[in-house]
Design a protein around this motif. Structure first.
Motif, PDB file in Angstrom:
ATOM      1  N   ASP A  25       0.830  -1.200   0.000  1.00 33.72           N
ATOM      2  CA  ASP A  25       0.000   0.000   0.000  1.00 33.72           C
ATOM      3  C   ASP A  25       0.870   1.257   0.000  1.00 33.72           C
ATOM      4  O   ASP A  25       0.647   2.199  -0.772  1.00 33.72           O
ATOM      5  N   GLY A  26       1.886   1.247   0.838  1.00 32.82           N
ATOM      6  CA  GLY A  26       2.815   2.369   0.886  1.00 32.82           C
ATOM      7  C   GLY A  26       3.557   2.527  -0.431  1.00 32.82           C
ATOM      8  O   GLY A  26       3.806   3.636  -0.898  1.00 32.82           O
TER       9      GLY A  26
ATOM     10  N   GLU B 216       2.466   1.781  -3.409  1.00 31.35           N
ATOM     11  CA  GLU B 216       1.590   2.302  -4.457  1.00 31.35           C
ATOM     12  C   GLU B 216       1.427   3.818  -4.332  1.00 31.35           C
ATOM     13  O   GLU B 216       1.132   4.494  -5.316  1.00 31.35           O
ATOM     14  N   VAL B 217       1.609   4.325  -3.122  1.00 29.76           N
ATOM     15  CA  VAL B 217       1.490   5.772  -2.937  1.00 29.76           C
ATOM     16  C   VAL B 217       2.524   6.520  -3.785  1.00 29.76           C
ATOM     17  O   VAL B 217       2.304   7.672  -4.166  1.00 29.76           O
ATOM     18  N   TRP B 218       3.631   5.856  -4.133  1.00 30.80           N
ATOM     19  CA  TRP B 218       4.614   6.511  -5.014  1.00 30.80           C
ATOM     20  C   TRP B 218       3.979   6.880  -6.350  1.00 30.80           C
ATOM     21  O   TRP B 218       4.268   7.939  -6.910  1.00 30.80           O
ATOM     22  N   LEU B 219       3.114   6.017  -6.864  1.00 28.48           N
ATOM     23  CA  LEU B 219       2.432   6.313  -8.126  1.00 28.48           C
ATOM     24  C   LEU B 219       1.451   7.471  -7.945  1.00 28.48           C
ATOM     25  O   LEU B 219       1.392   8.394  -8.761  1.00 28.48           O
ATOM     26  N   ILE B 220       0.693   7.407  -6.846  1.00 28.07           N
ATOM     27  CA  ILE B 220      -0.286   8.463  -6.584  1.00 28.07           C
ATOM     28  C   ILE B 220       0.437   9.799  -6.405  1.00 28.07           C
ATOM     29  O   ILE B 220      -0.009  10.833  -6.900  1.00 28.07           O
ATOM     30  N   THR B 221       1.574   9.758  -5.722  1.00 24.61           N
ATOM     31  CA  THR B 221       2.339  10.986  -5.526  1.00 24.61           C
ATOM     32  C   THR B 221       2.916  11.490  -6.844  1.00 24.61           C
ATOM     33  O   THR B 221       2.908  12.694  -7.112  1.00 24.61           O
TER      34      THR B 221
ATOM     35  N   GLY C  29       1.625  11.100  -9.756  1.00 27.91           N
ATOM     36  CA  GLY C  29       0.484  11.711 -10.458  1.00 27.91           C
ATOM     37  C   GLY C  29       0.145  13.079  -9.883  1.00 27.91           C
ATOM     38  O   GLY C  29      -0.015  14.056 -10.614  1.00 27.91           O
TER      39      GLY C  29
ATOM     40  N   LEU D 116      -5.385  -1.699 -11.113  1.00 28.44           N
ATOM     41  CA  LEU D 116      -5.044  -1.254  -9.762  1.00 28.44           C
ATOM     42  C   LEU D 116      -6.174  -1.537  -8.780  1.00 28.44           C
ATOM     43  O   LEU D 116      -5.934  -1.875  -7.618  1.00 28.44           O
TER      44      LEU D 116
ATOM     45  N   GLY E 140      -5.874  -3.915  -5.796  1.00 33.75           N
ATOM     46  CA  GLY E 140      -5.864  -3.231  -4.498  1.00 33.75           C
ATOM     47  C   GLY E 140      -6.853  -3.817  -3.503  1.00 33.75           C
ATOM     48  O   GLY E 140      -6.547  -3.935  -2.315  1.00 33.75           O
TER      49      GLY E 140
END
Lengths: 338, 475
Positions: A55-56, A58-63, A65, A94, A98
């Motif tokens: 989960d942590g 995947e936040v790299w992708l969200i960040t 974006g 995703l 997820g």
């Protein structure tokens, strides 16, 4: 081009590199659930290696974006609206991936195989189409004078982008295998290493085809010949290094090198793009440039301050989390989500 | 169907679905953190079982909340690319901060919390869940900073055909943000506590053997939830009241629509409990009025005229013109939707406050009458669903009431949409999302129902055997 604009171009690259290094092995592990593990116990063991950390990652992708939206709104707008259906597929991947972790944990035994399949399928879809997106992007897409992209099927899917997608799947799969080798104990660990040893031979073929296509299909060699060659050599070099480490059972190094292969790929893409962010296949005067696609200086200053303060903290507690979960997974987890 | 309608439909669908799970997880994370705090403070193992039992319900909601949140982030670029170009300079920064300051914390610490029950000390484990809770609260702050800007733009100027940020401080001290954040957060905490009270009531209603310990845990859960429901319903209503008074000045059209005021009222404005408006003829029918009440609600005194939608529309036509960027403008908002949404939201809010007070009285020590009457438990149980209705109604008011603007008074919805996306693409994504959301909702409900066949006593905890990977020379 100001310093801050270049800095943010690099930072977006760093975020994507971080995403592929960290979430890359998640996708690989996700795919390995269906291809490496023999039974439900082994599948649990494999999934548990990433359970606490995916989960942590995947936040790299969200960040990436979110940071692209904030620092290069014109890039974000062109890319996201232009790759509409590709992104829809990535999102689909995703989503099913997820929810599968938690849904699997809460499902009765006979439903677990379904969520295993969703995890593997979601990981495969997401990473393949991310590859297709990035590789077709560096070939150039039909972007008009207003920065709007109206692409046809073959702009998205051509030999180059498909080879790129497959190569990325293979790279993340290998990265995942190295991670499993490192993080598990027992037969699954050995099997993962055996798979990796064999698959690297396939990867070399893929890398050569990819490099040839890159040289003919993009202008990278013409625009940045030295950097392009350096990155290509790094990609192959890190692959070979990782491969050698799988034979000498240096598991930590093998994992590090497979991660660095992905980082070098991102570096290749970003170096080749510079000083553009998107390449127009209609006319080079329609290319989106770092200079004109970025936010105002004020916004970049605010963002830089926040990043300088927060990123070291994020890295610190991420490393701490990995340290807490440093032990190898030996037996499958039993119970309900804990 | 045109792309604006489809993009709007998609935004509404995603926001509503996402916002089923966001207040759910913000609220339940907070309540679970309180439960674990009680465990750490008292050492009572019942609180530990309680934390673990309800913690799993929170984790389910979190999983769905996260994946639908990714759609939200991507959607701005996919469906609203001209909005992203125009507003990215301002709108992107809070979004990036949300990721940097909140998402990383939430997702890292949720992993730590889930998998370290037997690995770290009690105090550290408690710290993990409070970090998760902090992450969810911080996340809401940043995304509402962006939303508050869209409702009430501040600290910007227009340069080269786009909005640029000139004052970041103004963005986070936006008065709209204060009211909105308070209202949303207290509403979310109310949601979490109401859900736990309701689910505990469902558990007690079941005609099956429950161990004494599980029963006590449900009783404790209800009692704690009632206390929190009382506190947060009062705070939510209070903040909502302040927000409405702010709206009278800042977004009079939204306010007038929530009260179905078509024509400007006299000095002493009556308040309609119910009313039916014909949006074409502007006729208001079947209303039941309470004299002077609208003046009291709007200005906290018995006199004060409230502007009607017709007058506001004329003022806005004068201020912004009848055409913007080639689109014919109409400043009316869907009055019936807003009117009834407001009544459902406020009505349920008041009901929850009352139920929590009665609940507290009926569960006090020595007089635990609530558990003896099945119908009382049914009332609490059915209220599990009330927060979902309230939260949806709240967003309908906020977002429908903002139309026809994406950024109030600056940029319109019609200007915001992606010019290069086809109707076919939008239709496809709408269908995909609709199917996904429906399936996810069904699975989610099924899993919660299945999960609730267990009792806190049954939750076992077995950890895998571990070995150190660095022991045999990995590097």
């Amino acid at each position: 081009m100001s310093f801050l604009q270049i800095l943010w171009f690099v930072l977006i690259g760093v975020l994507f590199a971080g995403f592929f290094f960290l979430d890359g092995f998640d996708y690989g592990v996700g795919m390995a659930v269906e291809t490496l593990a023999y039974n439900e116990k082994e599948k649990s063991q494999v999934i548990e290696t990433i359970g606490p950390v995916w989960d942590g990652n995947e936040v790299w992708l969200i960040t990436a974006g979110g940071a692209m939206f904030a620092s290069f709104p014109y890039w974000y707008a062109t890319l996201f609206s232009g790759y509409y259906l590709i992104l829809l597929l990535i999102l689909f991947g995703l989503i099913i991936r997820g929810v599968s972790f938690e849904f699997r944990a809460q499902s009765p035994e006979y439903r677990k195989p379904f969520w295993d399949a969703m995890l593997a399928l979601g990981s495969l879809i997401a990473v393949f189409f991310l590859g297709v997106m990035f590789i077709s992007m560096i070939k150039g897409m039909p972007i008009d004078a207003n920065g709007n992209m109206k692409a046809q099927f073959f702009d998205y899917f051509n030999w180059f982008s498909i080879v790129g997608g497959v190569a990325l799947v293979l790279l993340t799969y290998l990265h995942g295998l190295n991670y499993i080798t490192l993080k598990t104990k027992g037969p699954i660990s050995d099997r993962a290493r055996n798979y990796a040893q064999a698959l690297y031979w396939v990867l070399y073929v893929g890398e050569v085809i990819f490099a040839l296509l890159l040289l003919f299909q993009t202008d990278f060699l013409r625009v940045h010949p030295i950097l392009t060659w350096v990155c290509l050599i790094l990609i192959v070099g890190f692959s070979v290094a990782a491969h050698i480490c799988t034979f000498s059972d240096k598991q930590g190094l093998a994992f590090t090198f497979s991660g660095l292969t992905l980082v070098s790929l991102v570096a290749l893409i970003f170096c080749g793009l510079f000083p553009r962010v998107m390449i127009s296949s209609i006319s080079s005067s329609y290319d989106l440039m770092i200079q004109s696609a970025s936010s105002s200086n004020y916004t970049l200053v605010i963002m830089t301050i926040a990043t300088v303060i927060l990123v070291p903290c994020i890295l610190a507690y991420t490393i701490w989390a990995y340290w807490i979960f440093r032990k190898r997974i030996e037996m499958p987890r039993v119970g309900d989500g804990y | 169907m045109n792309i604006v309608d489809l993009a709007r439909f998609q935004f509404a669908m995603t926001t509503i679905f996402h916002f089923f799970f966001v207040p759910f997880s913000i609220g339940t994370a907070f309540v679970v953190a309180i439960m674990e705090s009680m465990y750490v403070k008292t050492g009572n193992s019942q609180y530990k079982k309680m934390t673990k039992f309800w913690g799993n319900v929170f984790l389910l909601s979190f999983a769905v909340g996260v994946v639908t949140g990714i759609i939200q982030e991507f959607q701005f670029g996919m469906n609203w690319s001209d909005y992203s170009r125009f507003m990215g300079d301002i709108f992107g920064a809070p979004l990036a901060f949300e990721a940097l300051l909140a998402f990383f914390i939430e997702s890292t610490f949720i992993g730590l919390w889930m998998f370290t029950w037997n690995k770290v000390g009690k105090g550290l484990h408690l710290f993990f869940i409070w970090m998760v809770s902090f992450g969810t609260l911080a996340s809401a702050f940043w995304i509402l900073t962006a939303n508050a800007f869209m409702q009430h733009p501040v600290g910007y100027s227009i340069k080269g055909g786009r909005a640029v940020m000139v004052n970041f401080g103004a963005l986070i001290t936006n008065p709209q943000l204060g009211f909105e954040y308070g209202h949303v957060i207290f509403g979310a905490l109310l949601t979490g506590s109401t859900i736990f009270a309701g689910l505990a009531a469902f558990q007690l209603l079941k005609k099956r053997a429950i161990s004494k310990e599980s029963k006590q845990i449900y009783h404790k859960t209800m009692r704690l939830s009632f206390v929190l429901m009382f506190i947060f319903s009062i705070l939510t209503i209070g903040l909502g009241d302040l927000q409405m008074q702010y709206l009278v000045k800042e977004q009079p059209m939204k306010f007038a629509a929530t009260e179905a005021v078509m024509k400007t009222t006299g000095e002493r404005a009556p308040w309609s409990v119910i009313a039916f408006v014909n949006p074409k003829t502007h006729e208001v029918k079947g209303n039941i009025d309470i004299p002077d009440m609208l003046s009291i609600l709007s200005y906290h005194k018995t006199t004060g005229s409230v502007k009607g939608m017709e007058e506001i529309n004329k003022e806005m036509e004068k201020k912004y013109g009848t055409r913007i960027a080639g689109h014919k403008m109409n400043y009316y908002v869907p009055v019936n939707t807003l009117f009834w949404s407001f009544r459902f939201m406020a009505g349920f809010g008041t009901l929850l406050a009352l139920v929590s007070i009665v609940g507290l009285i009926m569960t006090r020590k020595g007089h635990e009458t609530l558990y003896k009457h099945r119908w009382c438990l049914w009332v609490v149980a059915i209220l599990t669903f009330a927060p979902f209705i309230m939260n949806t109604c709240g967003w309908l008011i906020t977002e429908f009431g903002r139309q026809p603007w994406t950024v109030y008074g600056v940029f319109t919805t019609a200007q915001s949409v992606s010019p290069n996306v086809s109707v076919a693409s939008l239709l496809t994504s709408n269908i995909v999302y609709f199917c996904l959301f429906t399936i996810l909702a069904i699975i989610m409900i099924a899993l919660v129902v299945r999960y609730l066949r267990k009792d806190p006593d049954d939750i076992e905890n077995q950890e895998p055997k571990l070995a150190d990977p660095f022991a045999k020379g990995a590097f």
